[in-house]
Design a protein around this motif. Structure first.
Motif, short mmCIF file in Angstrom:
data_model
loop_
_atom_site.label_atom_id
_atom_site.label_comp_id
_atom_site.label_asym_id
_atom_site.label_seq_id
_atom_site.Cartn_x
_atom_site.Cartn_y
_atom_site.Cartn_z
N VAL A 216 0.83 -1.21 0.00
CA VAL A 216 0.00 0.00 0.00
C VAL A 216 0.86 1.25 0.00
O VAL A 216 0.64 2.19 -0.78
CB VAL A 216 -0.95 -0.01 1.22
CG1 VAL A 216 -1.71 1.30 1.30
CG2 VAL A 216 -1.92 -1.18 1.12
N ASN A 217 1.88 1.30 0.85
CA ASN A 217 2.71 2.49 0.93
C ASN A 217 3.49 2.72 -0.36
O ASN A 217 3.68 3.86 -0.80
CB ASN A 217 3.68 2.38 2.11
CG ASN A 217 2.96 2.42 3.44
OD1 ASN A 217 1.88 2.99 3.55
ND2 ASN A 217 3.55 1.81 4.45
N THR A 218 3.96 1.64 -0.99
CA THR A 218 4.67 1.79 -2.25
C THR A 218 3.73 2.27 -3.35
O THR A 218 4.11 3.08 -4.20
CB THR A 218 5.32 0.46 -2.66
OG1 THR A 218 6.09 -0.04 -1.57
CG2 THR A 218 6.23 0.64 -3.85
N VAL A 219 2.50 1.77 -3.34
CA VAL A 219 1.51 2.22 -4.32
C VAL A 219 1.25 3.71 -4.15
O VAL A 219 1.20 4.47 -5.14
CB VAL A 219 0.20 1.42 -4.17
CG1 VAL A 219 -0.92 2.04 -4.99
CG2 VAL A 219 0.41 -0.02 -4.59
N VAL A 220 1.09 4.16 -2.91
CA VAL A 220 0.85 5.58 -2.65
C VAL A 220 2.05 6.41 -3.11
O VAL A 220 1.89 7.48 -3.70
CB VAL A 220 0.56 5.81 -1.16
CG1 VAL A 220 0.48 7.29 -0.84
CG2 VAL A 220 -0.74 5.13 -0.76
N THR A 221 3.26 5.92 -2.86
CA THR A 221 4.46 6.66 -3.29
C THR A 221 4.51 6.79 -4.80
O THR A 221 4.79 7.87 -5.34
CB THR A 221 5.71 5.93 -2.78
OG1 THR A 221 5.65 5.83 -1.36
CG2 THR A 221 6.96 6.69 -3.17
#
Length: 301
Positions: A216-221
């Motif tokens: 999720v965090n990588t997708v947001v980044t």
């Protein structure tokens, strides 16, 4: 059961209890002070243009043209926003930019994540060569693809459509997204995938149930990095869009340039303030999603 009373503070001479001394605050070191000054300067540099843009959008035309453009406005007016909506098609331009940005980000995330999953997790022969080819795509300039894409779009009927902007934007952003997802997948323990395989999960189920929720965090980044460039894209939209109905925000702002290059600056600044608002809302939502992902990961850990 025996209970123990809390120990009392030693009494001073006079019957008053002794209060523990608070540790004295030391003055900040020169290095920390310099870092604070540097961070403050960076904040001012980043925030000042937005504040100046908003204040200028509220200035009258005469005040902006006759006075100091960097001074505070002498009077405030909202007529600039009325002219901004009257001269251009801001609502349609914002909708087109949202469609292009969301469509390109969906392709970037899905293709980048699945490509990185195949390269880093599944693995296959010559996977390093394929990864190197993706990384080479980072240094390829977008200008060399304009004429070939224009010819191909004309032949297949994609010219002056949303896919004509979404596909090249997603394609040129794909190498960086593959690199970011591969770097993240490298830190996921192999034992997690092995345990899922022993439980009977296939590669598609592992991707949907394990890899996707943990990314999720990588997708947001990836979305935050690419949204700025997609939202501000001018070269692809200016090349492949011919009708007024498909113009994005950078193309729509050209409507405020009149005859002989005369520009209604206050209305233009008001239009920019309106068009920046959806992007700021998107970033607030993504920032909240990133915080939620961090909290969820910490609670699982």
């Amino acid at each position: 059961m025996t209970t123990y009373a809390p120990a009392k503070a030693p009494a001073r001479a006079g019957g008053r209890p002794h209060k523990p001394r608070r540790p004295s605050r030391r003055p900040p070191s020169p290095a920390r002070l310099a870092s604070r000054v540097l961070v403050g300067a960076l904040v001012v540099v980043q925030v000042y243009p937005l504040v100046w843009l908003f204040l200028t959008s509220l200035r009258t035309e005469r005040d902006f043209a006759g006075g100091n453009p960097f001074a505070l406005p002498t009077s405030l007016t909202f007529d600039n926003y009325a002219r901004a909506f009257g001269h251009g098609h801001l609502g349609r331009n914002i909708l087109n930019s949202l469609i292009v940005t969301m469509g390109a980000n969906v392709l970037i995330v899905l293709c980048g994540m699945m490509g990185a999953y195949a390269l880093q997790v599944l693995g296959f022969r010559f996977s390093r060569v394929v990864r190197a080819l993706f990384l080479v795509g980072i240094v390829v300039p977008v200008q060399i693809a304009l004429v070939p894409l224009f010819v191909d779009y004309t032949r297949v009927g994609l010219l002056d459509t949303y896919p004509s902007m979404i596909l090249p934007l997603a394609g040129f952003a794909l190498p960086m997204s593959v690199y970011l997802f591969s770097s993240f997948f490298e830190y996921i323990p192999r034992e997690v995938y092995e345990a899922a395989s022993l439980d009977g999960a296939g590669p598609y189920r592992i991707f949907a149930r394990i890899t996707l929720p943990m990314s999720v965090n990588t997708v947001v980044t990836v979305v935050m990095v690419n949204s700025i460039f997609i939202w501000n894209d001018f070269i692809f939209a200016n090349t492949f869009v011919l009708s007024e109905d498909l113009k994005t925000i950078p193309l729509g702002l050209q409507n405020y340039i009149g005859a002989m290059g005369k520009t209604d600056w206050t209305a233009t600044f008001a239009a920019v303030c309106v068009t920046v608002t959806p992007l700021l809302l998107i970033f607030l939502v993504l920032n909240r999603a990133m915080i939620y992902g961090l909290e969820r990961g910490a609670s699982k850990g």
